[in-house]
Design a protein around this motif. Sequence first.
Motif, PDB file in Angstrom:
ATOM      1  N   GLN A  24       1.098  -1.260  -0.092  1.00  0.00           N
ATOM      2  CA  GLN A  24      -0.117   0.023   0.125  1.00  0.00           C
ATOM      3  C   GLN A  24       0.884   1.407   0.007  1.00  0.00           C
ATOM      4  O   GLN A  24       0.437   2.205  -0.719  1.00  0.00           O
ATOM      5  CB  GLN A  24      -0.903  -0.210   1.015  1.00  0.00           C
ATOM      6  CG  GLN A  24      -2.073  -0.758   1.186  1.00  0.00           C
ATOM      7  CD  GLN A  24      -3.194  -0.516   2.004  1.00  0.00           C
ATOM      8  OE1 GLN A  24      -3.563   0.558   2.005  1.00  0.00           O
ATOM      9  NE2 GLN A  24      -3.607  -1.460   2.978  1.00  0.00           N
ATOM     10  N   LEU A  25       1.964   1.362   0.765  1.00  0.00           N
ATOM     11  CA  LEU A  25       2.748   2.500   0.633  1.00  0.00           C
ATOM     12  C   LEU A  25       3.463   2.759  -0.484  1.00  0.00           C
ATOM     13  O   LEU A  25       3.663   3.782  -1.133  1.00  0.00           O
ATOM     14  CB  LEU A  25       3.835   2.234   1.833  1.00  0.00           C
ATOM     15  CG  LEU A  25       3.146   2.466   3.287  1.00  0.00           C
ATOM     16  CD1 LEU A  25       4.369   2.103   4.395  1.00  0.00           C
ATOM     17  CD2 LEU A  25       2.570   3.907   3.654  1.00  0.00           C
ATOM     18  N   CYS A  26       3.820   1.531  -1.144  1.00  0.00           N
ATOM     19  CA  CYS A  26       4.329   1.789  -2.691  1.00  0.00           C
ATOM     20  C   CYS A  26       3.394   2.467  -3.287  1.00  0.00           C
ATOM     21  O   CYS A  26       3.943   3.267  -4.438  1.00  0.00           O
ATOM     22  CB  CYS A  26       4.756   0.155  -3.071  1.00  0.00           C
ATOM     23  SG  CYS A  26       6.441  -0.459  -2.459  1.00  0.00           S
ATOM     24  N   GLU A  27       2.287   2.162  -3.510  1.00  0.00           N
ATOM     25  CA  GLU A  27       1.060   2.590  -4.245  1.00  0.00           C
ATOM     26  C   GLU A  27       1.155   3.917  -3.925  1.00  0.00           C
ATOM     27  O   GLU A  27       0.881   5.017  -4.962  1.00  0.00           O
ATOM     28  CB  GLU A  27      -0.180   1.838  -4.121  1.00  0.00           C
ATOM     29  CG  GLU A  27      -0.357   0.421  -4.627  1.00  0.00           C
ATOM     30  CD  GLU A  27      -1.641  -0.326  -4.493  1.00  0.00           C
ATOM     31  OE1 GLU A  27      -1.860  -1.218  -5.292  1.00  0.00           O
ATOM     32  OE2 GLU A  27      -2.626   0.247  -3.732  1.00  0.00           O
ATOM     33  N   ILE A  28       1.037   4.396  -3.022  1.00  0.00           N
ATOM     34  CA  ILE A  28       0.893   6.066  -2.411  1.00  0.00           C
ATOM     35  C   ILE A  28       2.170   6.785  -2.743  1.00  0.00           C
ATOM     36  O   ILE A  28       2.057   7.539  -3.523  1.00  0.00           O
ATOM     37  CB  ILE A  28       0.594   6.010  -1.081  1.00  0.00           C
ATOM     38  CG1 ILE A  28      -0.567   5.523  -0.472  1.00  0.00           C
ATOM     39  CG2 ILE A  28       0.703   7.588  -0.595  1.00  0.00           C
ATOM     40  CD1 ILE A  28      -0.878   5.167   1.064  1.00  0.00           C
ATOM     41  N   LEU A  29       3.247   6.135  -2.407  1.00  0.00           N
ATOM     42  CA  LEU A  29       4.567   6.639  -2.964  1.00  0.00           C
ATOM     43  C   LEU A  29       4.738   6.853  -4.292  1.00  0.00           C
ATOM     44  O   LEU A  29       5.122   7.828  -5.040  1.00  0.00           O
ATOM     45  CB  LEU A  29       5.712   5.976  -2.320  1.00  0.00           C
ATOM     46  CG  LEU A  29       5.894   6.393  -0.938  1.00  0.00           C
ATOM     47  CD1 LEU A  29       6.878   5.129  -0.186  1.00  0.00           C
ATOM     48  CD2 LEU A  29       6.492   7.712  -0.433  1.00  0.00           C
ATOM     49  N   GLY A  30       4.187   5.677  -5.214  1.00  0.00           N
ATOM     50  CA  GLY A  30       4.342   5.804  -6.568  1.00  0.00           C
ATOM     51  C   GLY A  30       3.792   7.032  -7.154  1.00  0.00           C
ATOM     52  O   GLY A  30       4.192   7.672  -8.282  1.00  0.00           O
ATOM     53  N   GLU A  31       2.483   7.510  -6.825  1.00  0.00           N
ATOM     54  CA  GLU A  31       1.793   8.732  -7.013  1.00  0.00           C
ATOM     55  C   GLU A  31       2.770   9.864  -6.501  1.00  0.00           C
ATOM     56  O   GLU A  31       2.784  10.995  -7.317  1.00  0.00           O
ATOM     57  CB  GLU A  31       0.357   8.743  -6.615  1.00  0.00           C
ATOM     58  CG  GLU A  31      -0.439   7.481  -7.208  1.00  0.00           C
ATOM     59  CD  GLU A  31      -1.974   7.792  -6.977  1.00  0.00           C
ATOM     60  OE1 GLU A  31      -2.734   8.507  -7.378  1.00  0.00           O
ATOM     61  OE2 GLU A  31      -2.342   7.112  -5.951  1.00  0.00           O
ATOM     62  N   VAL A  32       3.037   9.864  -5.451  1.00  0.00           N
ATOM     63  CA  VAL A  32       3.839  11.007  -4.880  1.00  0.00           C
ATOM     64  C   VAL A  32       4.997  11.230  -5.809  1.00  0.00           C
ATOM     65  O   VAL A  32       5.572  12.279  -6.197  1.00  0.00           O
ATOM     66  CB  VAL A  32       4.299  10.707  -3.613  1.00  0.00           C
ATOM     67  CG1 VAL A  32       5.098  12.159  -2.814  1.00  0.00           C
ATOM     68  CG2 VAL A  32       3.070  10.620  -2.489  1.00  0.00           C
ATOM     69  N   HIS A  33       5.760  10.160  -6.138  1.00  0.00           N
ATOM     70  CA  HIS A  33       6.948  10.351  -6.923  1.00  0.00           C
ATOM     71  C   HIS A  33       6.700  10.868  -8.345  1.00  0.00           C
ATOM     72  O   HIS A  33       7.283  11.587  -8.923  1.00  0.00           O
ATOM     73  CB  HIS A  33       7.660   9.153  -6.764  1.00  0.00           C
ATOM     74  CG  HIS A  33       8.183   8.695  -5.585  1.00  0.00           C
ATOM     75  ND1 HIS A  33       8.788   7.338  -5.136  1.00  0.00           N
ATOM     76  CD2 HIS A  33       8.441   9.426  -4.384  1.00  0.00           C
ATOM     77  CE1 HIS A  33       9.311   7.271  -3.898  1.00  0.00           C
ATOM     78  NE2 HIS A  33       9.044   8.425  -3.222  1.00  0.00           N
ATOM     79  N   ASP A  34       5.487  10.267  -8.647  1.00  0.00           N
ATOM     80  CA  ASP A  34       5.273  10.730 -10.130  1.00  0.00           C
ATOM     81  C   ASP A  34       4.951  12.181 -10.213  1.00  0.00           C
ATOM     82  O   ASP A  34       5.176  12.993 -11.398  1.00  0.00           O
ATOM     83  CB  ASP A  34       3.903   9.664 -10.702  1.00  0.00           C
ATOM     84  CG  ASP A  34       4.192   8.480 -10.971  1.00  0.00           C
ATOM     85  OD1 ASP A  34       5.431   8.199 -11.139  1.00  0.00           O
ATOM     86  OD2 ASP A  34       3.237   7.587 -11.040  1.00  0.00           O
ATOM     87  N   ARG A  35       4.643  12.753  -9.150  1.00  0.00           N
ATOM     88  CA  ARG A  35       4.302  14.235  -9.179  1.00  0.00           C
ATOM     89  C   ARG A  35       5.671  14.985  -8.833  1.00  0.00           C
ATOM     90  O   ARG A  35       5.536  16.277  -8.271  1.00  0.00           O
ATOM     91  CB  ARG A  35       3.434  14.623  -8.252  1.00  0.00           C
ATOM     92  CG  ARG A  35       1.835  13.892  -8.702  1.00  0.00           C
ATOM     93  CD  ARG A  35       0.794  14.663  -8.207  1.00  0.00           C
ATOM     94  NE  ARG A  35      -0.482  13.828  -8.352  1.00  0.00           N
ATOM     95  CZ  ARG A  35      -1.744  13.962  -8.098  1.00  0.00           C
ATOM     96  NH1 ARG A  35      -2.199  14.970  -7.580  1.00  0.00           N
ATOM     97  NH2 ARG A  35      -2.678  13.546  -8.539  1.00  0.00           N
ATOM     98  N   GLY A  36       6.710  14.596  -8.666  1.00  0.00           N
ATOM     99  CA  GLY A  36       7.969  15.140  -8.598  1.00  0.00           C
ATOM    100  C   GLY A  36       8.473  15.406  -6.943  1.00  0.00           C
ATOM    101  O   GLY A  36       9.365  16.018  -6.732  1.00  0.00           O
ATOM    102  N   LEU A  37       7.911  14.625  -6.069  1.00  0.00           N
ATOM    103  CA  LEU A  37       8.165  14.889  -4.628  1.00  0.00           C
ATOM    104  C   LEU A  37       8.691  13.524  -3.883  1.00  0.00           C
ATOM    105  O   LEU A  37       8.575  12.713  -4.522  1.00  0.00           O
ATOM    106  CB  LEU A  37       6.468  15.156  -3.974  1.00  0.00           C
ATOM    107  CG  LEU A  37       6.438  16.755  -4.130  1.00  0.00           C
ATOM    108  CD1 LEU A  37       5.102  17.009  -3.068  1.00  0.00           C
ATOM    109  CD2 LEU A  37       7.370  17.779  -3.925  1.00  0.00           C
ATOM    110  N   VAL A  38       9.625  13.899  -2.932  1.00  0.00           N
ATOM    111  CA  VAL A  38      10.088  12.986  -1.990  1.00  0.00           C
ATOM    112  C   VAL A  38       9.639  13.215  -0.786  1.00  0.00           C
ATOM    113  O   VAL A  38       9.743  14.402  -0.275  1.00  0.00           O
ATOM    114  CB  VAL A  38      11.882  12.795  -2.276  1.00  0.00           C
ATOM    115  CG1 VAL A  38      12.223  11.650  -1.332  1.00  0.00           C
ATOM    116  CG2 VAL A  38      12.289  12.639  -3.700  1.00  0.00           C
ATOM    117  N   HIS A  39       9.085  12.244  -0.056  1.00  0.00           N
ATOM    118  CA  HIS A  39       8.548  12.432   1.128  1.00  0.00           C
ATOM    119  C   HIS A  39       9.708  12.651   2.344  1.00  0.00           C
ATOM    120  O   HIS A  39       9.385  13.601   2.876  1.00  0.00           O
ATOM    121  CB  HIS A  39       7.848  11.160   1.516  1.00  0.00           C
ATOM    122  CG  HIS A  39       6.952  11.563   3.096  1.00  0.00           C
ATOM    123  ND1 HIS A  39       7.352  11.336   4.153  1.00  0.00           N
ATOM    124  CD2 HIS A  39       5.563  11.753   3.200  1.00  0.00           C
ATOM    125  CE1 HIS A  39       6.447  11.442   5.067  1.00  0.00           C
ATOM    126  NE2 HIS A  39       5.292  11.945   4.546  1.00  0.00           N
TER     127      HIS A  39
END
Length: 300
Positions: free
Chosen positions: A126-141
Motif C-alpha cells: 500500500q505504501l508503494c502505491e501511495i509513494l508511486g503517485e507522490v514520486h510521479d508528481r516530483g516529490l520525495v516524502h
Amino acid sequence: MREIEEIGNVEQHYEVLDMVGDGGQGDLFLGRDRRNGERVALKLQKPRGLGPECLFREAGDELLGEGSRMTMLTGIQGIPEIIGAGTHRGRRCLVMEFVEGRQLQHVLLAKRPVKHPMVVASVIGQLCEILGEVHDRGLVHCDLKSENVIVQSDGRLRLIDMGHAVVEGEPTSEERGTLGWASPEQSDACLSGLTRRADIFGLGCILLEMTVMRLPYGGMEGRAEQGCPVLPADRLAELPPEFASLALRMVRWEAEERPADVREVFDRLRRYLPRPGSRRPSKRLRPDPTEHYRTCAPRL
C-alpha cells in the motif's frame, strides 16, 4: 498546482479542540468546522520562544511551504487533502482533512514481530502505491516512518506529514527526516538533490521494524557511519526469507544500489498480496491492512 486557500483567522471558521500530536515542525490539533460540524486537522507552527522574530517568521513560511507541497498531491487517495491556510493567535496554521484511524506505529506494537508474508506485503505494498503517485508528481516524502502512517478502520493506509518533503533533484541545504529512518544522503546537505531512492530506504526501515523490530545501522543509537553492519547477526537471521534480500537491498548505504523505484519493490511483493475475496490471515493486525487487497485489486 492550485494555490492554498487563505482563510485568515482560523477561529472564525474552525473551533480548535484538543492537541493530538506534537511534532518537531508543528503542533497538531483536532478542529471542528463551525459551519457543518465536520472534523478537520489543524497544524500550527510552534509558539514563539526566546529567539528573534525573523526565525519565528521563517518557521511560519516553512509551514506554508508544506501546505504548498500538499497541493501538488491533491487527488491522491493516500494523502490527506489540504483545505486552507490561516493564522491562529499569531501562529501560521494549515487546515487539513482529518484522517480517522490508528498510527501504524501503535498497530505494530501490539503484534510485532510481523512475519506473515500477506500482512507484510499488504503494508509495504500500500505504501508503494501511495509513494508511486507522490514520486510521479516530483516529490520525495523524506520522513517515512510508522508514526507517519495511519491505518484506517477498513485497512487502507494514509501517509501523513509532508513537513520534510522536497522536490526531487533540487539541492537541499540541511538534514531532513528522522534519525533511524532517514537515508544516509539525508543526514546532511545534498547538493545533487534527494531522489525517490531516499524514500525506498525509509520504506525498507518500516519493513525491518515490522519483521525484526530493529532499524538498520544501529537505528536511533546515533548517527550511522558507513561500514557499520546493517543489522546484528541475530536479527539478520530472523529476517523472513520471503523478504530478506529485498529488505537488505532497500536499505543499502549507497542510493544507486537500492531498487530504482517503488514499482520494482511492489513487483517483488506482488506474489504475497491477498487476492480479492480471499480469507483474512489468522494472525492479523487490527485494523487489518490485508482487507484493502481482499476487496480491491492492486493499482501498480
